[in-house]
Scaffold this motif. Structure first.
Motif, short mmCIF file in Angstrom:
data_model
loop_
_atom_site.label_atom_id
_atom_site.label_comp_id
_atom_site.label_asym_id
_atom_site.label_seq_id
_atom_site.Cartn_x
_atom_site.Cartn_y
_atom_site.Cartn_z
N PRO A 281 -9.54 90.89 1.98
CA PRO A 281 -8.89 90.48 1.98
C PRO A 281 -7.35 90.78 0.78
CG PRO A 281 -10.29 90.16 -0.21
CD PRO A 281 -10.61 91.57 0.50
N GLU A 282 -5.78 89.75 1.35
CA GLU A 282 -4.78 90.72 0.43
C GLU A 282 -5.07 90.37 -1.05
OE1 GLU A 282 -1.35 91.53 1.34
OE2 GLU A 282 -2.29 91.68 3.47
N PRO A 283 -4.51 91.50 -2.11
CA PRO A 283 -4.99 90.28 -3.15
C PRO A 283 -3.93 89.52 -3.65
CG PRO A 283 -3.16 93.09 -3.17
CD PRO A 283 -3.21 92.39 -1.65
N ARG A 284 -4.56 88.94 -4.60
CA ARG A 284 -3.57 88.19 -5.60
C ARG A 284 -2.56 88.05 -6.33
NH1 ARG A 284 -6.51 83.12 -5.66
NH2 ARG A 284 -8.54 83.46 -4.92
N ILE A 285 -1.47 87.31 -6.27
CA ILE A 285 0.04 87.95 -6.50
C ILE A 285 -0.67 87.52 -7.90
CG2 ILE A 285 2.03 86.29 -7.17
CD1 ILE A 285 1.35 85.35 -3.90
N ILE A 286 -1.48 87.12 -9.16
CA ILE A 286 -1.02 86.98 -10.28
C ILE A 286 -1.52 87.90 -10.75
CG2 ILE A 286 -1.22 84.23 -10.90
CD1 ILE A 286 -4.51 84.23 -10.66
N TYR A 287 -3.07 88.93 -9.95
CA TYR A 287 -3.49 90.54 -10.04
C TYR A 287 -1.73 91.39 -9.62
CZ TYR A 287 -5.54 95.60 -9.06
OH TYR A 287 -5.43 96.26 -9.30
N LEU A 288 -1.41 91.19 -9.17
CA LEU A 288 0.01 91.98 -8.82
C LEU A 288 0.86 91.90 -9.81
CD1 LEU A 288 0.05 91.99 -5.13
CD2 LEU A 288 -0.68 94.23 -6.16
N VAL A 289 1.35 91.06 -10.51
CA VAL A 289 1.79 90.68 -11.13
C VAL A 289 1.56 91.28 -12.62
CG1 VAL A 289 3.07 88.87 -13.07
CG2 VAL A 289 2.71 88.40 -10.32
N LYS A 290 0.02 90.90 -12.97
CA LYS A 290 -0.36 91.80 -14.25
C LYS A 290 -0.53 93.04 -13.88
CE LYS A 290 -2.41 91.43 -18.01
NZ LYS A 290 -2.24 90.97 -19.36
N ARG A 291 -0.81 94.00 -12.99
CA ARG A 291 -0.48 94.91 -12.55
C ARG A 291 0.36 95.50 -13.25
NH1 ARG A 291 -0.71 98.37 -7.88
NH2 ARG A 291 -1.32 100.17 -8.11
N VAL A 292 1.42 94.65 -12.19
CA VAL A 292 3.51 95.74 -12.99
C VAL A 292 3.58 95.37 -14.13
CG1 VAL A 292 5.96 94.56 -12.06
CG2 VAL A 292 4.49 94.61 -10.00
N GLU A 293 3.35 94.45 -14.78
CA GLU A 293 3.08 94.19 -15.61
C GLU A 293 2.69 94.73 -17.16
OE1 GLU A 293 2.86 92.70 -20.45
OE2 GLU A 293 1.06 92.86 -19.17
N LEU A 294 1.63 95.38 -16.70
CA LEU A 294 0.83 96.39 -17.85
C LEU A 294 2.13 97.60 -17.29
CD1 LEU A 294 -2.65 95.83 -17.36
CD2 LEU A 294 -1.50 95.31 -19.19
N ILE A 295 2.11 98.10 -16.49
CA ILE A 295 2.61 99.05 -15.95
C ILE A 295 4.08 99.34 -16.59
CG2 ILE A 295 3.57 100.82 -14.34
CD1 ILE A 295 1.43 100.06 -11.82
N ALA A 296 4.86 98.41 -16.18
CA ALA A 296 5.93 98.42 -16.91
C ALA A 296 6.28 98.44 -18.79
CB ALA A 296 6.81 96.82 -16.48
N ARG A 297 5.59 97.65 -19.04
CA ARG A 297 4.71 97.09 -20.93
C ARG A 297 4.26 98.45 -21.54
NH1 ARG A 297 4.01 93.05 -25.42
NH2 ARG A 297 3.73 95.00 -26.61
N ALA A 298 3.91 99.43 -20.89
CA ALA A 298 3.93 100.57 -21.38
C ALA A 298 4.55 101.45 -21.67
CB ALA A 298 2.63 101.43 -20.36
N GLN A 299 5.21 101.70 -20.21
CA GLN A 299 6.46 102.28 -20.52
C GLN A 299 7.64 101.74 -21.48
OE1 GLN A 299 7.84 103.22 -16.10
NE2 GLN A 299 5.81 103.84 -15.37
N LEU A 300 7.89 100.61 -20.87
CA LEU A 300 8.93 100.13 -21.90
C LEU A 300 8.50 99.59 -23.61
CD1 LEU A 300 11.05 98.30 -22.11
CD2 LEU A 300 9.61 95.76 -21.94
#
Length: 167
Positions: free
Chosen positions: A21-40
């Motif tokens: 199945p396609e990944p859940r949007i909430i999963y993708l949002v969290k994944r982007v948030e975690l990666i961006a947060r670490a870099q920020l």
């Protein structure tokens, strides 16, 4: 005698893996948030701040003179955490606080020149981070993404009338 149909066998064979199945949007949002947060976090650390401090300074730039309670709500931290953060930012010389003329018990926070300089330095890093994140996204899709995420944030009020135990 086998009860498997030809189509059932085809989907179980190695050359026909099951469709995921396609990944859940909430999963993708969290994944982007975690990666961006670490870099920020890394960007802000280079300028002597934490990401929550950077957020608070950004809020004060847009709305100078907020109390710590108002700043906590707009910065997504608890009032207790903001009290500590405001003290740390004041000690670092990033903000100054002055009594409210109508209620002397309330202290209003303002950016100092040092706070503004640190904020602008972090902004440059955040701009580069966003450019990197969006490098494969068209300007039209970036506009649509901003609009869609804003609509999602607006739509995430309380789940009224929903049995959250079932969720």
């Amino acid at each position: 005698m086998s009860t498997m149909t030809e189509s059932t066998r085809a989907t179980e064979e190695p050359d026909h893996p099951p469709r995921l199945p396609e990944p859940r949007i909430i999963y993708l949002v969290k994944r982007v948030e975690l990666i961006a947060r670490a870099q920020l976090d890394q960007i802000t650390r280079e300028h002597g701040l934490t990401t929550p401090q950077y957020t608070a300074l950004s809020v004060l730039r847009a709305q100078p003179g907020l109390s710590a309670a108002q700043l906590s709500r707009r910065s997504f931290v608890s009032p207790q955490a903001m009290t500590e953060m405001v003290g740390a930012l004041e000690t670092k010389g990033m903000i100054s606080r002055h009594p409210d003329p109508e209620n002397r018990r309330v202290l209003r926070a303002y950016l100092t020149d040092d706070g503004r300089a640190a904020l602008e330095a972090c902004d440059r890093g955040a701009d580069l981070l966003e450019e990197h994140m969006l490098r494969d996204v068209t300007p039209q899709d970036t506009t649509a993404l901003r609009r869609a995420l804003s609509a999602c944030a607006s739509g995430l009020g309380p789940l009224e009338g929903t049995d959250t135990a079932r969720l």
